[in-house]
Design an enzyme around this catalytic site. Structure first.
Site, short mmCIF file in Angstrom:
data_model
loop_
_atom_site.label_atom_id
_atom_site.label_comp_id
_atom_site.label_asym_id
_atom_site.label_seq_id
_atom_site.Cartn_x
_atom_site.Cartn_y
_atom_site.Cartn_z
N LYS A 16 64.10 15.20 -18.27
CA LYS A 16 64.59 16.58 -18.22
C LYS A 16 66.06 16.61 -17.77
O LYS A 16 66.68 17.67 -17.74
CB LYS A 16 63.75 17.40 -17.25
CG LYS A 16 62.31 17.48 -17.72
CD LYS A 16 61.48 18.39 -16.88
CE LYS A 16 60.09 18.59 -17.47
NZ LYS A 16 59.57 17.49 -18.28
N LYS A 66 65.77 1.63 -10.74
CA LYS A 66 66.51 2.06 -9.55
C LYS A 66 66.82 0.91 -8.59
O LYS A 66 67.87 0.89 -7.96
CB LYS A 66 65.73 3.15 -8.80
CG LYS A 66 65.70 4.48 -9.54
CD LYS A 66 65.00 5.53 -8.72
CE LYS A 66 64.89 6.84 -9.49
NZ LYS A 66 64.27 7.90 -8.70
N THR A 154 47.87 0.28 1.34
CA THR A 154 48.14 -1.03 1.92
C THR A 154 48.91 -0.79 3.23
O THR A 154 50.11 -0.50 3.21
CB THR A 154 49.00 -1.88 0.95
OG1 THR A 154 48.42 -1.79 -0.35
CG2 THR A 154 49.08 -3.32 1.39
N GLY A 239 57.11 18.62 -7.11
CA GLY A 239 58.44 18.02 -6.99
C GLY A 239 59.45 18.50 -8.01
O GLY A 239 60.51 17.88 -8.15
#
Ligand code: ATR
Length: 274
Positions: A16, A66, A154, A239
């Site tokens: 987007k 990233k 975890t 989000g």
């Protein structure tokens, strides 16, 4: 000359970011083009270097690059260094490739400015301990919560993150089964929603008038948002606002202008629901 920007990822078709940045550019009367750039999984660095060599002005970086972007750049902002990830690339005056991250700022802006929420002095529970969570911890701690507990499937990964951020504020880490107490704000940063799943949460973990925020978004409420509604959350947010706010912060880094976001959030939501 029109400045060129893009978002680089793989896959990238459904991003987007081009429509968000084009709306920002229109609002701020900025002459720029913003496209998608699909890099091969083994060809991220080459795609980035070629883009800039051909005169590109800036890139956003998304999944799965990233962390690779973090390693590639010549210089990192302090917040990107700590986040371990980069989502915004630009060149400094000497032509060096620089990396920043705007995801965490985007989350905090959305909670505080778009929804008039408060993090300061609140008890905050963050679910998950992957890259997405690491990217938001420092900006959350900068708001001075009373407590920030990172809980993860975890446990060791949550404890490691808590250690990395220990000098930034009152942070601790544990497994889901060890969550104790009540929280005013619960943020889901696991990717469980992608599989239609919900992290196992103890009854009564959300305080009265507590807020819930899922870093994911979609046309439908996520499983975590539905859980939040069942718990009587005062707000169950997704989000999408964070997505637009992180884009606004990137736009500011590149252009020195902060675009208004409310109309853009509404437009992206409308398109998502269409
Ligand atoms: P991202 O970049 O989205 O953060 P990631 O680094 O792979 O992706 O992290 C995914 C996170 O979601 C992890 O915290 C993962 O838990 P583990 O560390 O135990 O793997 C969490 N996660 C993924 N699927 C989950 C599920 N079904 N239930 C709970 N947690 C889940």
């Amino acid at each position: 000359m029109t400045d060129r920007y893009a978002v680089v990822g793989n896959p990238i078709n459904h991003s987007k970011s081009p429509s968000i940045h084009q709306l920002f550019a229109q609002q701020c009367a900025q002459d720029l083009a913003y496209e998608t750039l699909e890099a091969p999984l083994d060809g991220f660095a080459e795609a980035v270097l070629t883009f800039f060599a051909k005169g590109g002005a800036g890139l956003n970086v998304t999944v799965p690059f990233k962390e690779e972007a973090w390693s590639l750049v010549s210089s990192l902002t302090p917040r990107a260094r700590l986040a371990g990830a980069v989502n915004t690339l630009y060149r400094d005056q000497a032509g060096q490739l620089c990396g920043d991250t705007t995801d965490g700022v985007g989350l905090v802006e959305d909670i505080i400015h778009n929804h008039q929420g408060r993090i300061e002095a609140r008890r905050v529970l963050v679910l998950g301990a992957g890259g997405a969570v690491r990217g938001v911890l420092e900006p959350l701690l900068q708001q001075r919560p009373q407590q920030l507990l990172v809980a993860n499937r975890t446990a060791a990964k949550a404890q490691q993150l808590a250690q990395i951020f220990a000098d930034q504020g009152p942070i601790s880490g544990c497994g889901f089964e060890a969550i104790e107490g009540q929280f005013d704000l619960i943020i889901n940063g696991t990717s469980a929603s992608l599989q239609g799943e919900l992290p196992p949460l103890p009854a009564g973990v959300l305080a009265a008038d507590g807020w819930c925020y899922d870093l994911m978004y979609g046309a439908e409420p996520t499983p975590f948002m539905r859980w939040a509604q069942q718990q009587g959350a005062a707000k169950a947010l997704d989000g999408l606002g964070m997505l637009v706010e992180q884009a606004a912060e990137s736009f500011f880094i590149w252009r020195g202008v902060r675009p208004p976001t409310a109309g853009v959030i509404a437009a992206v939501r409308k398109k998502l629901l269409a």
